[in-house]
Every structure is written in C-alpha cells, then in structure tokens.
Enzyme design. Structure first.
Site, short mmCIF file in Angstrom:
data_model
loop_
_atom_site.label_atom_id
_atom_site.label_comp_id
_atom_site.label_asym_id
_atom_site.label_seq_id
_atom_site.Cartn_x
_atom_site.Cartn_y
_atom_site.Cartn_z
N SER A 102 0.13 17.34 4.46
CA SER A 102 0.66 16.17 5.15
C SER A 102 1.26 15.20 4.13
O SER A 102 2.06 15.62 3.30
CB SER A 102 -0.43 15.52 6.00
N ASP A 232 2.97 22.56 14.78
CA ASP A 232 2.70 21.25 14.18
C ASP A 232 3.37 20.16 15.01
O ASP A 232 4.60 20.14 15.13
CB ASP A 232 3.24 21.21 12.74
N HIS A 260 -1.25 20.84 12.75
CA HIS A 260 -1.09 20.05 11.53
C HIS A 260 -2.39 20.05 10.75
O HIS A 260 -3.43 19.66 11.28
CB HIS A 260 -0.70 18.62 11.91
#
Length: 289
Positions: A102, A232, A260
């Site tokens: 991320s 995601d 994610h």
C-alpha cells in the site's frame, strides 16, 4: 527474537527482526495508518525460514513508535521515507531488499529513487506509483468510496475503533473471497491494545507530502516485482499494471481474487515469489510451479 527500540535522528521507532543476521536482509514497510503487526508474525517467519533476515517496524504514530499531538504530527510523508533508511542504519545494513505494501510501496519506491544505493531489489504489493504522471488510472471502487466517506468511529473508544477497522478490512478484502472475521478481529484487537495511542494514527490522514522525488519511476534500476490483487478496491489492478510497465523490466504477479494487502491465503505464493526475487541479485525472477 523480540522487539527492539531504535533511535533514528532523534525519532524513536519500534522494530522487530526475524532470522539470521548473516542472511540477505529484507525490510518490510507497512502502509501508513498501520503498525508492523499487519506484517503478521507467521508471514515474517516464513520469509526468515527461507533464509532471509527480516525486519518489520512501526511507523511514527503507530504501535510502540513515537506518537505526536493529534493534528500536529510535525513530520511529512518524506520523513517516513527517511525512517526506512534510518532502520537500515540502526541495524548496520548497507542495503536491503525492500518490500512495501500500500502506501509502504510508495515509500519503498521513494527509497529506491532517492537512496538507490540502499536498495538491492523492490517488491511492491497492493500499491500505486509514488511519482505522478499523466497516465489515467482506475479509481477506487464505489463500495470503498462509500465506506470511507460514511463510516463512523469514536476514536476515544477502543471498541469503536476495533469495529471500524474490522469493517474497513472487510471492504479492503475485495469481496471475492471468504472474509476471515475471527482472524482479522484478533489482529485488530492486538494492534489497538498494543499501541501507545491508537488514535494518533489519524495523523497519517493529514500528512503533508513534503518534496516528492523528481526522478521518474523509469529511473529505478533495481530488480522490481509488482504483486497485486485482481480485486483490490483501493488501487484496482490497473495500478499494478501501470507500475510494472513504468519500472524497467519489472515483473508482475497477479493474485486472483485478492483484495488490498497481504491475505493469509496468499502467504505461500507471496513468500515464494519474494524468496525467488531476492535470491542472489534478484534478477531473472519467475514464479515456478
């Protein structure tokens, strides 16, 4: 091994190493808003058992690292880049394989751009480009946008924060796989209970970016592997494809149905890919059957 507090330029960070210091080093960088616990211990130990010296750490305002006055963090996103380098300094590591997820993937890209001599290779998971260009990328899903714009949480109450983070994790999971609420709730509870001040993580939402690297992603010269879930909701799969196209000779590993982050269901696949990518100089990565 156990947690180790380090001081980097007057900033106290909590770190934890796994494995043999004589093995190739792997620095794990979690996304902002999350402590190092989200690099789960089992995942770290799998990497260490594969012959890597693994380090995870708490960002500022997470876990047991330094916390700041709410709304006045006094640091920028680029300071978090410096923290990653500071962790390597504290362990006496000249250069490491850097794995970011991320926003941690954006930090990893910035380390590779601004401190190229400290990076042996990159693994970028569930992330997007750290340097903007004119290419249009797919927006977050409607469900994700709806959640972040409407969810209510009382940051003064641990129970409220736990419920919020469990539901946020459910949304981030992407909806194509069974969501393990029991495991996620346990992780969230431990994260909240461990933190010096769990509300301080809100400072990450208002961080000034500071100066961005002026170098394009095409200048990244280290071997790079992009790992991205096809479901995601924050950074849809096109973000991963764009990264792999913009960074020279980068590989792309698609995780079918993954959302994610680093799902336990993908640990074996991700660990095997990271070990192969970081073997020797990391060149010639492939996902063998």
């Amino acid at each position: 091994m156990s947690e180790r507090m380090i001081d980097t330029d007057g900033v106290e960070l909590c770190t934890e190493p796994f494995g043999d210091r004589s093995d190739p080093p792997v620095l794990l960088i979690m996304g902002t808003g999350a402590s190092m616990l989200w690099w789960e211990e089992g995942f770290c130990r799998m990497l260490a058992e594969g012959g890597r010296f693994v380090i995870r750490y708490d960002h500022r305002d997470t876990g047991r690292s330094v916390t700041y006055e709410l709304g006045r963090p006094g640091y920028t996103g680029m300071d978090l880049v410096g923290d990653a380098v500071g962790v390597l300094d504290a362990y006496g590591i000249p250069a490491a394989h850097v794995v970011g997820v991320s926003a941690g993937g954006a930090i990893a890209q910035s380390v590779a751009l601004d401190h190229a001599d400290r990076v042996l290779s990159l693994v970028l998971i569930s992330t997007s480009r750290a340097v903007a260009d004119d290419r249009e990328l797919p927006p977050p899903t409607e469900e994700f946008v709806r959640f972040v714009s409407t969810a209510q949480v009382d940051w003064s109450q641990a129970a409220s924060v736990i419920e919020y983070l469990v539901e946020y994790s459910r949304v981030l999971a992407g909806g194509r796989r069974l969501f393990d609420e029991t495991a996620v709730r346990d992780l969230v509870r431990r994260d909240v209970e461990r933190a010096h001040n769990f509300a301080a993580v809100r400072n990450h939402d208002s961080l000034p970016d500071g100066e961005q690297s002026r170098e394009p992603l095409s200048s990244i010269a280290v071997p790079t592997l992009v790992i991205h879930g096809t479901a995601d909701p924050m950074f849809p799969f096109g973000h991963g494809e764009a990264l792999a196209e913009e960074i020279p000779a980068a590989g792309l590993l698609a995780l079918e149905g993954a959302g994610h982050g680093v799902d336990r269901a993908d640990w074996e696949t991700i660990v095997r890919a990271v070990l192969e990518h970081t073997a020797a100089d990391g060149r010639g990565w492939s996902l063998s059957p």
